[in-house]
Design an enzyme around this catalytic site. Structure first.
Site, PDB file in Angstrom:
ATOM      1  N   ALA A 191      32.058  17.222  70.381  1.00 31.61           N
ATOM      2  CA  ALA A 191      32.250  15.995  69.612  1.00 31.61           C
ATOM      3  C   ALA A 191      31.801  16.304  68.181  1.00 31.61           C
ATOM      4  O   ALA A 191      31.473  17.456  67.865  1.00 31.61           O
ATOM      5  CB  ALA A 191      31.446  14.863  70.235  1.00 31.61           C
ATOM      6  N   MET A 220      29.107  15.931  66.313  1.00 30.15           N
ATOM      7  CA  MET A 220      27.832  16.618  66.059  1.00 30.15           C
ATOM      8  C   MET A 220      27.912  18.082  66.502  1.00 30.15           C
ATOM      9  O   MET A 220      27.463  18.974  65.789  1.00 30.15           O
ATOM     10  CB  MET A 220      26.680  15.924  66.805  1.00 30.15           C
ATOM     11  N   THR A 235      36.488  19.166  78.463  1.00 28.49           N
ATOM     12  CA  THR A 235      37.944  19.192  78.335  1.00 28.49           C
ATOM     13  C   THR A 235      38.255  20.461  77.537  1.00 28.49           C
ATOM     14  O   THR A 235      38.064  20.503  76.325  1.00 28.49           O
ATOM     15  CB  THR A 235      38.438  17.951  77.557  1.00 28.49           C
ATOM     16  N   VAL A 256      25.791  16.574  74.611  1.00 26.70           N
ATOM     17  CA  VAL A 256      26.604  15.641  75.394  1.00 26.70           C
ATOM     18  C   VAL A 256      25.861  14.313  75.465  1.00 26.70           C
ATOM     19  O   VAL A 256      24.703  14.228  75.052  1.00 26.70           O
ATOM     20  CB  VAL A 256      26.884  16.198  76.813  1.00 26.70           C
ATOM     21  N   SER A 272      18.690  15.106  63.965  1.00 28.32           N
ATOM     22  CA  SER A 272      19.019  13.939  63.153  1.00 28.32           C
ATOM     23  C   SER A 272      19.755  14.339  61.887  1.00 28.32           C
ATOM     24  O   SER A 272      19.581  15.435  61.374  1.00 28.32           O
ATOM     25  CB  SER A 272      17.749  13.182  62.752  1.00 28.32           C
ATOM     26  N   LYS A 276      11.612  12.281  68.036  1.00 23.64           N
ATOM     27  CA  LYS A 276      12.926  11.801  67.582  1.00 23.64           C
ATOM     28  C   LYS A 276      13.066  10.300  67.860  1.00 23.64           C
ATOM     29  O   LYS A 276      13.624   9.547  67.052  1.00 23.64           O
ATOM     30  CB  LYS A 276      14.057  12.579  68.273  1.00 23.64           C
ATOM     31  N   HIS A 297      11.198   8.564  65.249  1.00 22.93           N
ATOM     32  CA  HIS A 297      12.020   8.662  64.030  1.00 22.93           C
ATOM     33  C   HIS A 297      13.067   7.550  64.024  1.00 22.93           C
ATOM     34  O   HIS A 297      13.264   6.856  63.033  1.00 22.93           O
ATOM     35  CB  HIS A 297      12.702  10.042  63.982  1.00 22.93           C
ATOM     36  N   ASN A 298      13.742   7.373  65.145  1.00 24.38           N
ATOM     37  CA  ASN A 298      14.786   6.350  65.200  1.00 24.38           C
ATOM     38  C   ASN A 298      14.208   4.947  65.064  1.00 24.38           C
ATOM     39  O   ASN A 298      14.797   4.086  64.422  1.00 24.38           O
ATOM     40  CB  ASN A 298      15.577   6.461  66.509  1.00 24.38           C
ATOM     41  N   GLU A 319      13.596   4.487  61.589  1.00 20.42           N
ATOM     42  CA  GLU A 319      14.921   4.295  60.963  1.00 20.42           C
ATOM     43  C   GLU A 319      15.332   2.812  61.058  1.00 20.42           C
ATOM     44  O   GLU A 319      15.778   2.208  60.079  1.00 20.42           O
ATOM     45  CB  GLU A 319      15.919   5.207  61.690  1.00 20.42           C
ATOM     46  N   LYS A 354      21.867   1.385  70.095  1.00 18.65           N
ATOM     47  CA  LYS A 354      22.040   2.199  71.305  1.00 18.65           C
ATOM     48  C   LYS A 354      20.769   2.295  72.119  1.00 18.65           C
ATOM     49  O   LYS A 354      20.772   2.824  73.215  1.00 18.65           O
ATOM     50  CB  LYS A 354      22.531   3.586  70.925  1.00 18.65           C
TER      51      LYS A 354
HETATM   52  C1  6PG Z   1      20.043  10.190  63.584  1.00 15.34           C
HETATM   53  C2  6PG Z   1      20.302   8.804  64.114  1.00 15.34           C
HETATM   54  C3  6PG Z   1      21.160   8.773  65.311  1.00 15.34           C
HETATM   55  C4  6PG Z   1      21.349   7.381  65.898  1.00 15.34           C
HETATM   56  C5  6PG Z   1      22.235   6.500  65.094  1.00 15.34           C
HETATM   57  C6  6PG Z   1      22.603   5.158  65.707  1.00 15.34           C
HETATM   58  O1  6PG Z   1      18.854  10.492  63.497  1.00 15.34           O
HETATM   59  O2  6PG Z   1      20.976  10.924  63.235  1.00 15.34           O
HETATM   60  O3  6PG Z   1      19.074   8.231  64.455  1.00 15.34           O
HETATM   61  O4  6PG Z   1      20.545   9.599  66.254  1.00 15.34           O
HETATM   62  O5  6PG Z   1      21.911   7.478  67.142  1.00 15.34           O
HETATM   63  O6  6PG Z   1      21.655   6.291  63.869  1.00 15.34           O
HETATM   64  O7  6PG Z   1      21.562   4.475  66.296  1.00 15.34           O
HETATM   65  P1  6PG Z   1      21.755   2.951  66.755  1.00 15.34           P
HETATM   66  O8  6PG Z   1      23.134   2.833  67.315  1.00 15.34           O
HETATM   67  O9  6PG Z   1      20.710   2.675  67.766  1.00 15.34           O
HETATM   68  O10 6PG Z   1      21.603   2.139  65.505  1.00 15.34           O
END
Ligand code: 6PG
Length: 491
Positions: free
Chosen positions: A14, A16, A37, A77, A131, A185, A188-189, A192, A262
């Site tokens: 994908a 990333m 795939t 994945v 990230s 991580k 970190h999120n 974020e 997410k």
């Molecule tokens: C990163 C981000 C990434 C994250 C998205 C969406 O560090 O590159 O944190 O990992 O999945 O930013 O996150 P949400 O859908 O929860 O907003």
């Protein structure tokens, strides 16, 4: 058969995965690519990876056969069952000392489990935060590896060269044992989420409070981006505000105000509750997304619940904008203070030896929260690795004191306007609670003892015959209750 030449394998093509492969290839590593795939492998080799040294594999067996030992295989994945499914398919193909690296947004308890399971079978596991989105993956992400310590020397060079570099230092270092990489991580999120919410609140205050246009807000953010708030998220928000749809209207005004998520911010908030740590700003940021999501209900409420009469702003507009910058800065200091408190507590609990200066350095570049501010946090922890709280560091202590008057003015004004500032406000409430020697928990303890005989302890210096230091005391407050206290338990 020719000797294998692959330095590292990567499963999952994908966005990333593809970008990380091209990045590793640029840094001189030979990458073997695989995707469930398999047509995607050929498409990738014929297009994006054309002219590179990237090799393709059409089966896991082929992937493994093309890798030098100890084999290193990165999984990019979807977090969850797909990771376990690939691990169990890889296990029989691998040998002692080979390394499986999960680079997805996995929940850290899964990484703790996977490290233990794989180590028991003689394999090594790394759970690594990655990230920086597409751009970061392609040109230098922030990488946060943790797991089996024995795997780190084998992947160190690849990881540190692939990561973003700030002042000649890679934004990647060993985080710690088992799930520590994915844990960091996750935090970190969470941070974020907090940073994003603070910027959204600043935008709301400027737009609905001061009546500033999108272009002007972008100019303000661009100016802030040259000062203490210099960061990727401020920069992209300015770009977003400038972006016009074909009819000339800012596109942002056409975006439905329902935030998705997410779950990584929610995990951080849940972890904070479990750890008993007051990580209030991330919590509010998650709840703000939840409130945004109940749009239909908000529409109905907006018809029947009135806020305050909107008074025009009579103060000095530029002063207020400067105050807002300080309010954002101070709230950000609180959010990171809370995030580092949480990591410290979890590290204590799980016996991880986290290197806080190293974590701040990993976040300085490459990732979504990258900022100049993280350089100051790196310095604070370099100066004092065991720093109890960022607010005890001279630099941040001074910064927050300087910001305080403006921070309070902004929140007071927003309250009068009826503009919600959950993140700004909770940061200030935390700050005022944290700096209070005395908080009103005496009342809570008295209430608990009054209605449920839950007992309380006595304040030092206030002891007497009945109120003994170090004892759980129950008082018969009404004269009607008994003298038996409830047993203690922690929910
Ligand atoms: C990163 C981000 C990434 C994250 C998205 C969406 O560090 O590159 O944190 O990992 O999945 O930013 O996150 P949400 O859908 O929860 O907003």
């Amino acid at each position: 058969m020719a000797a294998p030449t692959g330095d590292i394998g990567l499963i999952g093509l994908a966005v990333m995965g593809q970008n990380l492969i091209l990045n590793m290839n640029d840094k001189g590593f030979n990458v073997v690519a695989f995707n469930r795939t398999v047509e995607k492998v050929d498409r990738f080799l014929a297009n994006e990876a054309k002219g590179t040294n990237v090799q393709g594999a059409h089966s896991l067996e082929e992937l493994v056969s093309k890798l030098k030992k100890p084999r290193k295989i990165v999984l990019l994945v979807q977090a969850g069952p797909a990771v376990d499914a690939f691990i169990s398919k890889l296990e029989p193909l691998l040998e002692q000392g080979d390394i499986i690296i999960d680079g997805g947004n996995s929940h850290y308890p899964d990484s703790i489990r996977r490290t233990k399971e794989l180590e028991a079978k003689g394999l090594l596991f790394i759970g690594s935060g990655v990230s920086g989105g597409e751009e970061g993956a392609r040109h230098g992400p922030s990488l946060m590896p943790g797991g089996s310590p024995a795997a780190w020397p084998a992947i160190k060079e690849i990881f540190q060269k692939t990561a973003a570099q700030v002042d000649g230092e890679p934004c990647c270092d060993w985080v710690g044992e088992t799930g520590a990489g994915h844990y960091v991580k996750m935090v970190h999120n969470g941070i974020e989420y907090g940073d994003m919410q603070l910027i959204a609140e600043a935008y709301d205050i400027l737009k609905r409070g001061l009546g500033v246009s999108e272009d002007e807000i972008a100019d303000i953010f661009n100016k802030w981006n040259k000062g203490v708030l210099d960061s990727f998220l401020i920069e992209i928000t300015a770009n977003i505000l400038k972006f016009k749809d074909d009819d000339g209207e800012p596109l942002v005004n056409k975006i439905l105000d329902k935030a998705g998520q997410k779950g990584t911010g929610k995990w951080t908030a849940i972890n904070a509750l479990d750890a008993g740590m007051p990580v209030t700003l991330i919590g509010e940021a998650v709840f703000a997304r939840c409130l945004s999501a109940i749009k239909d209900e908000r529409i109905r409420a907006s018809k029947v619940i009135a806020g305050p009469q909107k008074e025009p702003f009579r103060g000095d507009k530029q002063q207020f904008i400067d105050d807002l910058e300080q309010a954002l800065y101070a709230s950000k200091i609180i959010s990171y203070t809370q995030g580092f408190m949480l990591m410290r507590e979890t590290a204590r609990d799980l016996k991880w030896n986290l290197n806080y200066a190293g974590i701040a350095q990993m976040w300085r570049g490459g990732c979504i929260i990258k900022s100049v501010f993280l350089g100051d946090i790196t310095s604070a922890y370099h100066k004092k690795p065991e720093l109890e709280s960022l607010l005890f560091d001279d630099f941040f202590n001074k910064a927050v004191h300087k910001a305080q008057p403006g921070w309070r003015r902004v929140i007071a004004q927003a309250v009068l306007w009826g503009i919600p500032t959950p993140a700004f406000s909770t940061a200030l409430a935390f700050f005022d609670g944290y700096r209070s020697e005395v908080v009103p928990a005496n009342i809570l303890q008295a209430q608990r003892d009054y209605f449920g005989a839950h007992t309380f302890r006595v304040l030092p210096g206030k002891e007497n015959e009945k109120l003994k230091t170090g004892e759980d005391i129950h008082i018969n407050w009404t004269g009607r209750g008994g003298n038996v206290s409830a047993s203690t338990y922690v929910a």
